[in-house]
Enzyme design. Structure first.
Site, PDB file in Angstrom:
ATOM      1  N   HIS A 212       9.044  37.620  16.181  1.00 21.98           N
ATOM      2  CA  HIS A 212       8.532  38.700  15.329  1.00 21.98           C
ATOM      3  C   HIS A 212       8.307  38.254  13.888  1.00 21.98           C
ATOM      4  O   HIS A 212       7.230  38.455  13.321  1.00 21.98           O
ATOM      5  CB  HIS A 212       9.497  39.887  15.351  1.00 21.98           C
ATOM      6  CG  HIS A 212       9.349  40.758  16.550  1.00 21.98           C
ATOM      7  ND1 HIS A 212       8.898  42.057  16.480  1.00 21.98           N
ATOM      8  CD2 HIS A 212       9.580  40.521  17.860  1.00 21.98           C
ATOM      9  CE1 HIS A 212       8.868  42.580  17.693  1.00 21.98           C
ATOM     10  NE2 HIS A 212       9.283  41.665  18.546  1.00 21.98           N
TER      11      HIS A 212
ATOM     12  N   ASP B 256       7.505  44.896   9.918  1.00 26.80           N
ATOM     13  CA  ASP B 256       7.413  44.941  11.370  1.00 26.80           C
ATOM     14  C   ASP B 256       7.515  46.405  11.764  1.00 26.80           C
ATOM     15  O   ASP B 256       8.266  47.174  11.156  1.00 26.80           O
ATOM     16  CB  ASP B 256       8.565  44.141  11.990  1.00 26.80           C
ATOM     17  CG  ASP B 256       8.406  43.944  13.488  1.00 26.80           C
ATOM     18  OD1 ASP B 256       8.480  44.951  14.234  1.00 26.80           O
ATOM     19  OD2 ASP B 256       8.212  42.801  13.924  1.00 26.80           O
TER      20      ASP B 256
END
Length: 464
Positions: free
Chosen positions: A21, A121
């Site tokens: 990520h 994110d």
């Protein structure tokens, strides 16, 4: 266009510092930072993540600055081996962003610039609240696909429709009420929607993300519109702005040089080994940074590879070779290479690779599509099951191993189907079609290119 950029723009970047990520978000930030050199990007992550992502070899632009935040691991803590344990510890420490407020203020003081935009994110749902408090745009980045956004956005609808009790045993039920999906097996919903520990910090985070995303100024997605058109059409009707921006490493932005040729390290000699193999003959095997099959499955996969005679390149971290059948490495030495790490994108792009045996993480699936390589999926957790459903049932570019776990016979059947069976022509034609769509999306004035330019305008503070 650069003359219209706010010269004192300061962007706070809040990654999810696990798996791929953080690296994926940093790759996107690097593209934006190169196109907007007068904008400061403050990147808040754990010390371990920063050490990996900001090594000198990575050549991160000078206007991207790392700031360390606690990882939540108590001193002397002994991990149990659960894949998401360190994730839950971090999420518990972060809470709803309280611990980050001080770090954000410190970056403002150090740079002399007030934060004018918050990128995060998508998992870091509380970033929307922080942005709202500061009166600035919030731009979450979904490192997974649009399909995952759909699953988490409609979690309440799914739970209300299907029910929360006596759900075990209904994994094979097919439902047709989720917008964007013609149908979906319940057991292939991401972890935390119906199955798994719904009270864990990870599951709660995903549920809150689904509820928070509608307040986003724009949602950037690690995909391209042509991959999931029905899902994208529905999401565009639910959110303020949806921006599919991948594969963004191939897109040129204004005021920045074209992306440089991809540099990579091949310290274990994967590419020369592939050079000596027949076209589309090799099985590349890799399970990402968090997923590792249990010992019995490693042994079964090894037995299938040996019995089928398939040449293979296996990226296997932590050296669990003790689980191989006795004599396996010696008997297969003429047609295998086993390494602790491989340059995955470059390996998949090599003409000798005929199939990718994978955990079906989103980045891995997307990289396989971009390279035109069919997949064999063995999903583990998170969005892996959903991605495997798409690979086999929607995109029809691969298969899931029989029963969802590696057995000798089931894996041999999957290898035969993808590499030598008549059906392999159909799979290869389908994945080649999606490869062409991905390449088209990053062309001049095409969907991902336009979307990345729009993202730059929002994040870097163009005077629109």
């Amino acid at each position: 266009m650069t003359k219209n950029i706010s010269r004192d723009r300061h962007v706070a970047v809040l990654p999810f510092p696990f798996s791929s990520h953080a690296g994926r978000l940093l790759t996107l930030v690097r593209r934006l930072a190169a196109a907007a050199p007068n904008v400061t990007f403050s990147f808040y992550s754990t010390p371990k993540s920063i050490e990996s992502l900001f090594s000198p070899a990575e050549r991160v632009p000078g206007n991207v600055r790392p700031y360390a935040v606690p990882d939540g691991v108590p001193e002397g803590h002994v991990f149990s081996g659960e894949p998401v344990e360190h994730v839950n510890l971090y999420l518990t420490a972060v809470g709803e962003g309280e611990s980050l407020r001080g770090v954000l203020k410190a970056a403002e003081a150090e740079t002399g610039r007030r934060i004018g935009c918050v990128m995060s994110d998508a998992f870091m749902w509380f970033a929307g609240d922080l942005a709202e408090e500061m009166g600035v745009p919030w731009v979450p980045f979904m490192a997974g696909g649009a399909n995952s956004i759909t699953a988490h956005f409609y979690t309440d609808l799914i739970r209300e429709t299907v029910g929360m009790h006596d759900i075990v045993g209904r994994e094979n039920d097919i439902v047709k009420f989720i917008p964007g999906f013609s149908e979906l097996r319940l057991g292939d919903l991401p972890t935390g929607v119906l199955f798994g520990n719904l009270e864990s910090p990870f599951a709660i985070m995903l549920h809150k993300m689904g509820r928070a995303l509608p307040k986003a100024t724009a949602i950037a997605i690690n995909s391209f519109e042509e991959l999931d058109p029905d899902i994208i059409q529905d999401l565009k009707s639910k959110f303020k702005m949806i921006l599919n921006v991948s594969p963004f490493s191939a897109i040129s932005l204004p005021s920045s040089p074209p992306p440089p040729p991809t540099s990579y390290t091949d310290e274990y000699g994967c590419m020369p080994w592939l050079d000596n193999r027949k076209a589309a003959s090799v099985a590349y095997i890799g399970f990402g940074t968090l997923a590792t099959p249990p010992p019995v499955e490693i042994a079964a996969l090894a037995e299938a590879l040996e019995a089928s005679g398939t040449p293979f390149l296996w990226s296997l971290k932590d050296n669990p070779k003790e689980f191989f059948p006795e004599g396996f490495i010696k008997r297969t030495s003429e047609r295998q290479k086993i390494v602790p790490w491989a340059p995955q994108e470059q390996v998949l792009a090599h003409g000798s690779v005929g199939v990718f045996v994978t955990h079906c993480g989103w980045n891995s699936a997307l990289e396989s599509i971009a390279a035109g390589v069919p997949l064999i999926g063995r999903p583990f957790f998170g969005d892996h099951q959903l991605n495997a459903w798409l690979v086999e049932n929607v995109w029809k570019i691969g298969v899931r191993v029989e029963g969802g776990v590696f057995t000798k016979s089931g894996t041999m059947s999957a290898l035969e189907l993808v590499l030598t069976h008549e059906k392999q022509k159909e799979l290869r034609a389908r994945v080649e079609m999606f490869k062409k769509l991905a390449l088209k999306a990053v062309g001049p004035e095409q969907s991902s290119t336009r979307n990345l330019h729009t993202l730059l305008e929002i994040v870097a503070g163009y005077n629109l």
